[in-house]
Design an enzyme around this catalytic site. Structure first.
Site, short mmCIF file in Angstrom:
data_model
loop_
_atom_site.label_atom_id
_atom_site.label_comp_id
_atom_site.label_asym_id
_atom_site.label_seq_id
_atom_site.Cartn_x
_atom_site.Cartn_y
_atom_site.Cartn_z
N GLU A 266 9.95 -5.79 10.11
CA GLU A 266 10.11 -4.98 8.90
C GLU A 266 10.91 -3.71 9.17
O GLU A 266 10.58 -2.62 8.70
CB GLU A 266 8.73 -4.65 8.31
CG GLU A 266 7.96 -5.88 7.89
CD GLU A 266 6.63 -5.55 7.25
OE1 GLU A 266 6.27 -6.22 6.26
OE2 GLU A 266 5.94 -4.63 7.73
N ASP A 339 0.30 -13.16 5.92
CA ASP A 339 0.05 -11.72 5.87
C ASP A 339 -1.22 -11.40 5.09
O ASP A 339 -1.16 -10.96 3.94
CB ASP A 339 1.24 -11.00 5.22
CG ASP A 339 1.13 -9.49 5.27
OD1 ASP A 339 0.24 -8.98 5.96
OD2 ASP A 339 1.94 -8.81 4.61
N GLU A 367 -5.72 -4.93 0.91
CA GLU A 367 -4.36 -4.86 0.35
C GLU A 367 -4.11 -5.97 -0.66
O GLU A 367 -3.50 -5.74 -1.71
CB GLU A 367 -3.36 -4.95 1.50
CG GLU A 367 -1.91 -5.03 1.07
CD GLU A 367 -0.97 -5.20 2.24
OE1 GLU A 367 0.24 -5.36 2.00
OE2 GLU A 367 -1.43 -5.16 3.41
#
Length: 690
Positions: A266, A339, A367
């Protein structure tokens, strides 16, 4: 009228002995201690804490003697302990502290205490804080950082110290023995001297509680703050810089644990920027840390847009390096190959890397699971993950056994949880989110413990009756029947309910673009890389839905060991929970329920909404057993979760119906929204988040 009702409710709660609480005490609420005598011939700050905890919280026999003793015992591991009604024995001071908390927990939850040896499943049981130096928290839903207030605000206040002590005590009570103070997307400034001095202050507070301090570091630090022209891990000047920096850290923090590194992921810099491998980068840091017994935790969360399946990339990148890492390097692998999705199969790296220490990384902060709004007890998901059979060394090669040292000979064993802690009064943003912090600690200590036992413990410690000025036997019975049992079942059902109303049957990563919160299966703006858009994952078309990871598709299934790979590859034997993860399935495919796939999707989404509505009823019935402040806060969250669940159901079914061309079964509740309305709502949220 509402103020009058609140006042009346408060009076009722006071009259029944239920005091107002804001959740700050977590599962460590004070009980009136029974006087006991605690002795230990050795003195240390850690042993002093253990003695005080027993004196201040013991629920045993009045006047009882409890002896703490450091012993040499081959049956005990470093943090392990032997307990009985009247003694705690351990090899280390921290072991005595863990034993003290074990006795207190058992007393407070009504468990028996017999002579028993208790060793942890993992040597290192870490929280990873994604806290930034400016005080913000990435994927944090409970306020700002408890460690950092800004690069210009590094002085340590008495309030900081008090909060860190409370944090350390909570961690020690569930066996967490390490913490990473900052974000894996690390600022190079974390290695500057003023920041290191604040890290030292934190470490000094955590140390007596048996907690080691770690830092996440930026691989480009030698260039950014060191003035070098490169960060090439094979460059002698770079190696020397890291060695000198490590020496500086250990001069400040003698028991410093080591580094956590996110590299070449990332946009983060890493050894691949210089044509080197992950092993080159990790080993360079490991050599700098090795003289101090420090470790490197090197994250395997890597992906780029060039591969046809993001789920394959970590395996493809790290398997060729198996056996090439130093023994003080641990590869930190997320539980699933994508993820932290609501449900994922385990990453195929677990058990496949047989010559390298691999540690699981779990996400405590939610998340992708409704953040601090939804009530989702994660222990059931983690239990499913840890018990997953890899077959890497035949039957019995669970993820737990592949990572805890039971199967592979490794110097360390470790497990990490991405923390959900912030400055909110209740630490976690949602009172029930505290259960996930508690559960991570308990499962890190004992990776075979059941979710039901954890939920039972946490509810008794967090909401159990305390010091009631009345005959308690009948009240306790009523509390067990009318509060503990239904609320525990709600917790145990909550993860499956969330999967049902978000992404059933193996669907994954179909979130809106705004902060991974609401539904957005349609989101695919022009020019956006495909693996950042939901259609990349659900692959819905007129023929069916799901990502084909069989040999006819990306062949990600081949990364799993037989006979599991064959089971997953067969449409008829693949577990339905992962069906659309591994297969592109016809809308008319017959499911085990005898429904078509389309109808089964509709039923699953509908069931998820019904389950959350039932949670609301369960909680409303629990009102008389809970203080007003926490009851109202949780009630409000459940109301919002119920509305969110309805939106998820309507958005996904109305969107996918465009491809299936089939009606929603008429016996199910009709959508409350229309698709255009939901699309506009999503666009508005995206605009707000930009």
């Amino acid at each position: 009228m509402s103020k009058l009702l609140t006042a009346l409710l408060t009076l009722v709660l006071i009259s029944t002995g239920i005091r107002a609480e804001n959740g700050h005490k977590l599962w460590l609420r004070a009980n009136s201690a029974i006087p006991v005598e605690v002795r230990c011939s050795k003195k240390s700050p850690t042993i002093d804490i253990a003695i005080n905890e027993l004196k201040n919280g013991c629920q045993g026999k009045a006047g009882q003697l409890i002896e703490l003793k450091i012993v040499k015992d081959k049956l005990l591991e470093d943090d392990g302990f032997r307990i009985s009604d009247e003694s705690i024995q351990a090899k280390t001071d921290a072991g005595l502290l863990y034993g003290a908390f074990e006795i207190l927990r058992r007393q407070q939850t009504g468990e028996s205490i017999a002579e028993e040896i208790i060793n942890p499943s993992y040597n290192l049981r870490l929280l990873n804080h994604w806290d930034n130096l400016d005080g913000s928290v990435e994927r944090g839903y409970a306020g700002r950082s408890i460690f950092w207030h800004g690069i210009d605000s590094l002085e340590v206040s008495p309030g900081d110290v008090k909060l860190w002590e409370e944090y350390a005590r909570a961690n020690a009570s569930v066996g967490i023995n390490a913490t990473v103070l900052n974000n894996v997307n690390a600022s190079p400034s974390v290695l500057t001297t003023p920041v290191l001095e604040r890290a030292k202050a934190v470490a000094d507070v955590l140390r007596p509680y048996g907690i080691k301090t770690y830092l996440a570091v930026n691989f480009a630090s030698p260039e950014v703050i060191g003035g070098l022209e490169t960060a090439d891990p094979l460059d002698p000047a770079v190696k020397a810089w890291w060695k000198e920096k490590v020496k500086e850290i250990y001069d400040l923090i003698p028991d410093f644990g080591g580094f956590l590194v996110k590299a070449n992921s990332e946009g983060q810099p890493g050894p691949q920027n210089f044509g080197r491998t992950h092993a080159d980068g990790a080993n360079m840091m490991a050599e700098a840390l090795e003289p101090y017994n420090g470790i490197v935790m090197w994250r395997a969360f890597v992906y780029d847009p060039s591969d046809e399946d993001r789920a394959k990339q970590a395996y493809n990148e790290f398997m060729p390096l198996d056996g090439k890492f130093h023994d003080n390097v641990i590869i930190q692998v997320k539980n699933g190959p994508i993820d932290f999705q609501p449900r994922e199969p385990f990453s195929p790296l677990f058990g496949a890397m047989k010559s390298t220490t691999v540690m699981p990384e779990l996400q405590v902060t939610m998340e992708y699971l409704g953040q601090s709004v939804h009530l989702v007890f994660l222990a059931t998901m983690w239990e499913e993950f840890l018990k997953s059979e890899t077959w890497q060394e035949g039957a019995g090669s669970s993820v737990a056994r592949c990572t805890d040292g039971s199967i592979f000979n490794q110097k360390y064993s470790a497990i990490a949880g991405v923390a959900n802690i912030g400055l909110d009064a209740n630490w976690c943003g949602h009172d029930f989110a505290q259960a996930n912090w508690y559960a991570f600690g308990r499962q890190a200590w004992d990776n075979s413990i059941t979710s039901a036992q954890i939920a039972d413990e946490w509810l008794k410690l967090t909401f159990g009756p305390q010091n009631l000025d009345k005959e308690t036997s009948s009240y306790d019975l009523e509390w067990n029947l009318s509060f503990l049992q239904p609320v525990k079942q709600m917790m145990l059902n909550s993860h499956e309910a969330t999967v049902n109303y978000m992404m059933p049957l193996g669907l994954h990563h179909i979130f809106s673009a705004h902060a991974h919160y609401g539904p957005g299966p349609w989101w695919a703006p022009r020019g956006m890389r495909a693996d950042w858009t939901p259609p990349y994952y659900h692959q819905a078309d007129s023929l069916g839905i799901g990502f084909d990871r069989t040999a006819s598709g990306s062949n990600a299934i081949s990364q799993y060991q037989e006979p599991l790979a064959g089971q997953l590859a067969d449409l008829n034997t693949c577990p339905e929970a992962f069906l659309l993860w591994f297969h592109h399935v016809s809308w008319d495919h017959k499911m085990k329920s005898n429904r078509t796939l389309w109808n089964e999707l509709c039923y699953r989404y509908d069931e998820g909404v019904k389950q959350v509505r039932e949670f609301q009823r369960v909680w409303d019935k629990a009102e008389r057993f809970v203080d007003a402040e926490r009851f109202a806060a949780i009630q409000h969250k459940l109301t919002e979760q119920s509305m969110n669940a309805q939106e998820w159901k309507d958005a996904c079914l109305l969107y996918f119906q465009q491809f299936s061309k089939q009606p929603i079964p008429y016996e199910l509740e009709r959508p409350m929204f229309n698709l255009d309305e939901l699309l506009e709502r999503d666009r508005h949220r995206v605009r707000q988040s930009q």
